[in-house]
Structure formats: C-alpha cells, structure tokens
Design a protein around this motif. Sequence first.
Motif, short mmCIF file in Angstrom:
data_model
loop_
_atom_site.label_atom_id
_atom_site.label_comp_id
_atom_site.label_asym_id
_atom_site.label_seq_id
_atom_site.Cartn_x
_atom_site.Cartn_y
_atom_site.Cartn_z
N THR A 60 1.77 -1.49 6.20
CA THR A 60 3.09 -1.60 5.56
C THR A 60 3.39 -3.04 5.16
OG1 THR A 60 4.11 -1.88 7.75
CG2 THR A 60 4.00 0.36 6.85
N PRO A 82 -2.85 1.20 -5.63
CA PRO A 82 -3.39 2.55 -5.42
C PRO A 82 -4.44 2.58 -4.30
CG PRO A 82 -3.34 1.99 -7.76
CD PRO A 82 -3.03 0.74 -7.01
N TYR A 138 8.46 -4.32 -7.08
CA TYR A 138 7.43 -3.82 -6.17
C TYR A 138 6.34 -3.10 -6.96
CZ TYR A 138 5.25 -1.24 -2.32
OH TYR A 138 4.36 -0.72 -1.42
N TYR A 139 5.09 -3.39 -6.61
CA TYR A 139 3.95 -2.75 -7.25
C TYR A 139 3.04 -2.18 -6.17
CZ TYR A 139 -0.34 -2.16 -9.98
OH TYR A 139 -1.47 -1.65 -10.58
N ARG A 140 2.89 -0.88 -6.20
CA ARG A 140 2.06 -0.24 -5.20
C ARG A 140 0.59 -0.29 -5.60
NH1 ARG A 140 0.30 5.86 -4.38
NH2 ARG A 140 -0.49 5.73 -2.26
N VAL A 192 12.66 -1.87 0.14
CA VAL A 192 11.71 -1.94 -0.97
C VAL A 192 11.95 -3.24 -1.73
CG1 VAL A 192 10.87 -0.84 -3.07
CG2 VAL A 192 11.68 0.57 -1.16
N ARG A 237 0.81 -1.21 0.00
CA ARG A 237 0.00 0.00 0.00
C ARG A 237 0.85 1.27 0.00
NH1 ARG A 237 -5.39 -0.35 -1.39
NH2 ARG A 237 -6.38 -2.10 -0.34
N GLN A 238 2.08 1.20 0.48
CA GLN A 238 2.93 2.39 0.62
C GLN A 238 3.75 2.62 -0.65
OE1 GLN A 238 2.51 4.13 3.48
NE2 GLN A 238 1.07 2.52 4.13
N THR A 239 4.14 3.88 -0.87
CA THR A 239 5.07 4.17 -1.96
C THR A 239 6.47 3.74 -1.55
OG1 THR A 239 5.55 6.40 -1.15
CG2 THR A 239 3.65 6.14 -2.64
N ALA A 240 7.36 3.65 -2.54
CA ALA A 240 8.74 3.27 -2.24
C ALA A 240 9.38 4.26 -1.28
CB ALA A 240 9.54 3.17 -3.53
N ARG A 241 9.10 5.55 -1.47
CA ARG A 241 9.67 6.56 -0.57
C ARG A 241 9.14 6.40 0.85
NH1 ARG A 241 9.71 12.77 -2.37
NH2 ARG A 241 11.21 11.81 -3.83
N GLN A 242 7.86 6.11 1.01
CA GLN A 242 7.30 5.92 2.34
C GLN A 242 7.91 4.71 3.03
OE1 GLN A 242 3.16 5.74 1.15
NE2 GLN A 242 2.75 7.85 1.87
#
Length: 468
Positions: free
Chosen positions: A350, A337, A333-335, A329, A316-321
């Motif tokens: 997470t 939306p 990885y596929y976030r 990461v 659920r989180q972005t790579a930066r998060q």
Amino acid sequence: MLLLRQSIIAQMGALDMWMWSIQEGIFITFTIKMTLSQWKGSTLTYAIISLRWHGAAGVFLESWKTFKLSWLFSYGPMIASDSKRTSIVPDIPVLLSPFLFLTSFNCVFGTPSYETIISLLLTMSENSIGKALIRRFKNREGTPSASALVQQREKLLPAAMETLFQGFTSCLRPAGRFQGYRLLAADGSDLKSAAYPGDPASYRPGTARQHGWNLWHLNALYDLQNGIYTDVIVQKEREKNEKAALCAMVDRSSVSGSVILLADRGYEACNNLAHLERKGWNYLIRLRVKNRAVAYGLKLSDTAQFDIPVQITLGRQTARQLEQRGLVVPASYYRVPPQMTFDDIEPKSTGFAALSFRIVRIQTENGNTGLLITNLEPKQFPPTALKRLYTMRWGIETSFRSLKYAVGLIHLHAKKPDLVLQEIFASFLIFNFTQASIWTVDTAKNTFKYQCRVNFSDAVFACCAFLR
C-alpha cells in the motif's frame, strides 16, 4: 599518424593493467622466484594461467620446491558432462608443470598462449581465424591451427572479456561535457551469429528458404561527447528486456557528476524513471505515441506545442482498495498495473512513490510533432533547447554502425554463446581503446585550410596493428 601512434602508446598502460589483473579468478598473474637444485637461480616470470575459479583457493609456497594448487584447471573445454575435470589438481612440482606455466608470450608447442589469445580476440576484425593466425605468427613453423585457438578460447571464463572491457573503461577519464553535463544515450541493437541450435534462447530456425541463425541484443550506454561506451549488457533474443537492462546499467554505473540520459521510445516506463531519479540523473526520453491524448493517467492538451509540469503519485492498489483500507487517495494518483515492473513498490504493498517531470510536445520543421518527457529545469532547457538536445541522441546510432563495420563486430567467428560473448566485448573494448587514443590527437594544430579529424576506420586499423 605520428600523433595517433603516441596516443595509442599512452592508452596501453591502462589496457595492460587490466589485461593481466587479478579479477574474479579469470587471470592469475604472478612472478615466481625460487631456488631449486634442478633450476638453481632460475626465475619464472609472467606465468599466466587461465583458470576456472572454484572458491577459497590460491597459490601457496609450501616450500621452495612445490606449489599447492587448489584450482580446477581445465586442460580443454569445460563441459558439464566431463566428470574427469571435477577433481582438484594435486600438489604439482614445478618441474612437472610446463603445461601449466607459460614462461613466454609466444606460441608453445603449437598452442597459443593466453596473452596471444587476448591479442587475437582484440585484433581479428573481419579476418578469418586462419588469416589472423598467419598474420600474428608470420606464417612461421609452429603456427597454431584454428582448432587450437578455439580450444584455448574455450578455457577462458565467460566473463573474461567483459571484465577486461569494464576494467579498461573505468580507467578512462573523458573530459567532454555539454553545458557541464555528461551526455549518455541508451539504445539497443541486434547482432546475428551463425546458427547454433544448442542455444534455444537465441536461436531462430529460419524458413524453408532461409538458414537459421542466432540473434543477440546489445544494450549500451554511450557517451555522446566523448565517443565511448560506458556500459554494455548483452541479452539473447528470447530473453531480451531493454527496460531491465537500462535499470541495471544505471544502478551499477560509476559515472559521477551531472548526467543527462537520452533515450528513444520504449524507455519511458515508470520503473526506468524511478531508477534514474534515484541515481540523481536527468533524462530526456521520447514517448512512444506522438499524438496520444493521455500519458501516465493525465489528459494531455490537443495543442501543437506545450510544456506541462507533472507530479504523480504511484501505487499498486486501486483508489477503491485504498479507501476500503482507510487510506487517503493522493492527488494525481496513478496505479501501477500488476503486470508492470516497478521495483520501488512491492506488488501487494500500500506504499506510494512520487515522480516529477515535464511532458513537452515539440514541432519539427516539417510540421510533425513529438512528445518528450524530461526532468530538466525549464529555465535552462526550454522546449527549443530540448529539441536540439534530443537530436544529439543519434550519435549512438552511428556508433553502432562504426562498431559493426569499422571495428568488425558484424564478422563473428564463433557459434557457441560463450565464444560469441568474447568477441562482442572484445569489439567494444577496441572501440573504446581507439576513441581514447583519438582524444589526445590535437587536430587543431594542423596547418591545413580546413579543420581535420581522425578517420575512425583508419584509427581502428592502426590500433589493431599496434596491439598485434
């Protein structure tokens, strides 16, 4: 036709078992024997009551003379504004209950019994209600009116016919397999009913030159090798969600063994794939865009044909998060939306979920290409085998045609939502009943030059005639 009749009789056992079973308080069937001073030695058999179940209730034989009923019995259609039918029926002596207890399966005082109602729902087909009643009662004196039938139908619980369909289908033992797999196809089809503005979730007002109508969406799982529907979910047009319906049908399915699910575009959502893998099913699904360059965050080759193994990690989180939280990461990885449904991971979690599958681009004979996604083994199912396998999905499309025209689902007799649902599930039940009857008709033993098969339309007619 003799073989078909014998097969129809063989299927009646399973249908009878579920038609009068104790299931969610829809029908209560029991046999009562008692010795009364008034009815000494009498026996009331097969007393069938349609009841609206309201909790911890039951039938208690307090004495040989009196029943205690803690049901809320509905003498007429149940409506929310009718406060008179919210009180519990008091202790009722048997002699005062001819209205409650039906001692036969025939018409009583011009009112059809509940066995008759079920039979009519299953066999009305394209006939009008009036014609169906005339045929059933042979136009004799005391034939119920169409209004009487509708009033009796409104006493049935909304889940009555659905439960009967599910119960009968669960009794079937289909033997057809494709290389050891049950082949199930998932798809949906729309169905119109007469205008009923009181149900805004399905009502469409139409235009100045066109009448309004109500629209229903039928979500189904269809057994391609055996020709039966294993599950059905009916949704109203404005509440339609094919992805959620598929997940619900997969999760509650009782189909065991190896399964391959075939589906067209629109069913390739990650949530669907996760539910299928959790169930242990294989799948072969067509992707929405045949010439897409990216799928599930991965760049696809521009070649005419390919077979790519894919392993992705969803979160659920972005790579930066993730990095800000000190988490690694994952590769590929596929976030997911925020607006996308994914049941395995909470919206702000997470956590991660892994999916493994193949993305296959195939080329048809006319030069067109298509994208398929599957978790089948490449050795057993190479791209050429996948292409042949996917063409079998068309069987569910032809089944919808047979359901609507041969069984007569397109000829709905009701407007109110609960009554429409009764007819929808009655049609699905007749469809499965007919197919199960056809299974045991051995056409291979014929002496004709060409191989014969049972005509489905004629088989539906024969089954309906038998059930009448």
